[in-house]
Write a protein that holds these residues in place. Structure first.
Motif, PDB file in Angstrom:
ATOM      1  N   PRO A   1       0.798  -1.232   0.000  1.00 60.97           N
ATOM      2  CA  PRO A   1       0.000   0.000   0.000  1.00 60.97           C
ATOM      3  C   PRO A   1       0.828   1.277   0.000  1.00 60.97           C
ATOM      4  CG  PRO A   1      -0.278  -1.262   2.050  1.00 60.97           C
ATOM      5  CD  PRO A   1       0.466  -2.134   1.107  1.00 60.97           C
ATOM      6  N   GLU A   2       2.030   1.222   0.564  1.00 60.14           N
ATOM      7  CA  GLU A   2       2.860   2.430   0.613  1.00 60.14           C
ATOM      8  C   GLU A   2       3.356   2.849  -0.765  1.00 60.14           C
ATOM      9  OE1 GLU A   2       5.609  -1.059   0.807  1.00 60.14           O
ATOM     10  OE2 GLU A   2       3.669  -0.535   1.710  1.00 60.14           O
ATOM     11  N   ARG A   3       3.362   1.925  -1.728  1.00 56.65           N
ATOM     12  CA  ARG A   3       3.807   2.238  -3.093  1.00 56.65           C
ATOM     13  C   ARG A   3       2.682   2.095  -4.112  1.00 56.65           C
ATOM     14  NH1 ARG A   3       8.218  -0.914  -5.529  1.00 56.65           N
ATOM     15  NH2 ARG A   3       8.305   0.923  -6.879  1.00 56.65           N
ATOM     16  N   ALA A   4       1.477   1.858  -3.646  1.00 61.04           N
ATOM     17  CA  ALA A   4       0.380   1.500  -4.543  1.00 61.04           C
ATOM     18  C   ALA A   4       0.112   2.575  -5.591  1.00 61.04           C
ATOM     19  CB  ALA A   4      -0.881   1.207  -3.737  1.00 61.04           C
ATOM     20  N   ALA A   5       0.058   3.840  -5.170  1.00 58.00           N
ATOM     21  CA  ALA A   5      -0.277   4.903  -6.124  1.00 58.00           C
ATOM     22  C   ALA A   5       0.770   4.991  -7.228  1.00 58.00           C
ATOM     23  CB  ALA A   5      -0.390   6.238  -5.389  1.00 58.00           C
ATOM     24  N   GLU A   6       2.037   4.922  -6.854  1.00 57.53           N
ATOM     25  CA  GLU A   6       3.138   4.987  -7.829  1.00 57.53           C
ATOM     26  C   GLU A   6       3.081   3.820  -8.806  1.00 57.53           C
ATOM     27  OE1 GLU A   6       7.852   3.818  -7.786  1.00 57.53           O
ATOM     28  OE2 GLU A   6       6.856   4.271  -5.882  1.00 57.53           O
ATOM     29  N   LEU A   7       2.867   2.615  -8.280  1.00 50.99           N
ATOM     30  CA  LEU A   7       2.869   1.417  -9.115  1.00 50.99           C
ATOM     31  C   LEU A   7       1.673   1.397 -10.066  1.00 50.99           C
ATOM     32  CD1 LEU A   7       3.951  -1.109  -6.355  1.00 50.99           C
ATOM     33  CD2 LEU A   7       5.246  -0.636  -8.442  1.00 50.99           C
ATOM     34  N   ARG A   8       0.514   1.797  -9.580  1.00 50.21           N
ATOM     35  CA  ARG A   8      -0.678   1.797 -10.437  1.00 50.21           C
ATOM     36  C   ARG A   8      -0.575   2.855 -11.529  1.00 50.21           C
ATOM     37  NH1 ARG A   8      -4.226   0.802  -5.117  1.00 50.21           N
ATOM     38  NH2 ARG A   8      -4.359  -1.480  -5.269  1.00 50.21           N
ATOM     39  N   ALA A   9      -0.003   4.004 -11.186  1.00 54.03           N
ATOM     40  CA  ALA A   9       0.183   5.040 -12.202  1.00 54.03           C
ATOM     41  C   ALA A   9       1.161   4.572 -13.271  1.00 54.03           C
ATOM     42  CB  ALA A   9       0.682   6.325 -11.544  1.00 54.03           C
ATOM     43  N   ARG A  10       2.215   3.888 -12.846  1.00 51.35           N
ATOM     44  CA  ARG A  10       3.186   3.376 -13.822  1.00 51.35           C
ATOM     45  C   ARG A  10       2.554   2.305 -14.704  1.00 51.35           C
ATOM     46  NH1 ARG A  10       8.741   1.244 -11.461  1.00 51.35           N
ATOM     47  NH2 ARG A  10       7.516  -0.611 -10.950  1.00 51.35           N
ATOM     48  N   ALA A  11       1.772   1.431 -14.103  1.00 50.63           N
ATOM     49  CA  ALA A  11       1.092   0.393 -14.887  1.00 50.63           C
ATOM     50  C   ALA A  11       0.173   1.034 -15.922  1.00 50.63           C
ATOM     51  CB  ALA A  11       0.301  -0.524 -13.969  1.00 50.63           C
ATOM     52  N   ARG A  12      -0.544   2.066 -15.515  1.00 50.99           N
ATOM     53  CA  ARG A  12      -1.461   2.725 -16.447  1.00 50.99           C
ATOM     54  C   ARG A  12      -0.695   3.344 -17.616  1.00 50.99           C
ATOM     55  NH1 ARG A  12      -6.548   6.757 -15.085  1.00 50.99           N
ATOM     56  NH2 ARG A  12      -6.876   7.473 -17.215  1.00 50.99           N
ATOM     57  N   ARG A  13       0.450   3.988 -17.321  1.00 49.40           N
ATOM     58  CA  ARG A  13       1.247   4.582 -18.407  1.00 49.40           C
ATOM     59  C   ARG A  13       1.740   3.517 -19.367  1.00 49.40           C
ATOM     60  NH1 ARG A  13       3.334   7.586 -14.076  1.00 49.40           N
ATOM     61  NH2 ARG A  13       5.226   6.317 -14.031  1.00 49.40           N
ATOM     62  N   THR A  14       2.219   2.408 -18.802  1.00 48.07           N
ATOM     63  CA  THR A  14       2.696   1.289 -19.630  1.00 48.07           C
ATOM     64  C   THR A  14       1.586   0.796 -20.551  1.00 48.07           C
ATOM     65  OG1 THR A  14       4.297   0.575 -17.954  1.00 48.07           O
ATOM     66  CG2 THR A  14       3.604  -1.081 -19.556  1.00 48.07           C
ATOM     67  N   LEU A  15       0.401   0.656 -19.998  1.00 46.62           N
ATOM     68  CA  LEU A  15      -0.712   0.106 -20.767  1.00 46.62           C
ATOM     69  C   LEU A  15      -1.229   1.090 -21.811  1.00 46.62           C
ATOM     70  CD1 LEU A  15      -2.423  -1.601 -17.729  1.00 46.62           C
ATOM     71  CD2 LEU A  15      -1.512  -2.800 -19.737  1.00 46.62           C
ATOM     72  N   GLU A  16      -1.290   2.343 -21.452  1.00 45.52           N
ATOM     73  CA  GLU A  16      -1.755   3.335 -22.429  1.00 45.52           C
ATOM     74  C   GLU A  16      -0.808   3.408 -23.633  1.00 45.52           C
ATOM     75  OE1 GLU A  16      -4.212   6.435 -19.541  1.00 45.52           O
ATOM     76  OE2 GLU A  16      -2.058   6.755 -19.888  1.00 45.52           O
TER      77      GLU A  16
END
Length: 217
Positions: free
Chosen positions: A176-191
């Motif tokens: 959870p401490e890195r969740a926002a960073e990781l999800r944002a990175r995943a979204r950029r990768t996918l887009e």
């Protein structure tokens, strides 16, 4: 159904010829499997392994039929024997690693995946399968490092960037401490990925990333 019955009758007509031939027994076992005659396939596969007990191909065939029959107690041992008989062949290691993973023996499967990468360092699929194994073990950074190998060999491959995003999303669910960073990175990768190659897996994961809060809408 009639064609299958005729094919099975033809198979049985070859029984006498197959009795002394490992190669023919293997071929008949494979054909019987394709026809759904698993008991007959088992008989021919056992016969092939009995004729040539040091044939890696015969052992692989027998292990495959035993998996079809859900008789898995001896499968790992047969696959290890096939690997040892053909140490420079990828097929026994692929079969052994896949079986071990299906039984949740991920650490031993990882050793086989790494051996496959050493055998075929220029095969991106090998690196991808190693990354998948490490992902299943929740060894996020090691999985990403293996994916770097696959990406170097096959840049832009959707299997690579979708797995990379999935690793980020799965780690986010456990960190959870890195969740926002990781999800944002995943979204950029996918887009970026779906713009170049709009594959269904990419869109599915992008939906997941957005739903879980991966960056601004």
């Amino acid at each position: 159904a009639g064609d299958a019955a005729g094919a099975l009758a033809a198979l049985r007509a070859l029984d006498a010829a197959a009795a002394g031939s490992c190669d023919l027994s293997e071929r008949l076992a494979n054909l019987a499997r394709r026809l759904g005659a698993v008991d007959l396939a088992w008989r021919y596969a056992r016969q092939a392994a009995r004729i040539q007990p040091r044939s890696a191909a015969a052992l692989l065939q027998l292990a495959a039929v035993e998996r079809d029959l859900d008789e898995t107690a001896a499968v790992a041992g047969r696959l290890r024997q096939a690997r040892d008989l053909a140490p420079d062949s990828a097929e026994p290691r692929l079969a052994l690693a896949a079986f071990l993973e299906s039984e949740s023996h991920f650490a031993e499967a990882e050793a086989e995946r790494r051996a496959l990468v050493a055998l075929q360092p220029d095969n991106p699929a090998g690196w991808g399968l190693l990354a998948t194994n490490l992902h299943l073990q929740e060894r996020w950074d090691d999985a990403r490092a293996a994916l770097d190998g696959a990406e170097r060999l096959a840049p832009g491959n959707p299997a690579v960037w979708t797995l990379r995003a999935q690793i980020d999303l799965d780690e986010a669910a456990r960190a959870p401490e890195r969740a926002a960073e990781l999800r944002a990175r995943a979204r950029r990768t996918l887009e970026e990925g779906v713009r170049a190659a709009p594959v269904p897996a990419g869109w599915f994961l992008l939906g997941r990333a957005c739903e879980e809060g991966g960056g601004d809408d």
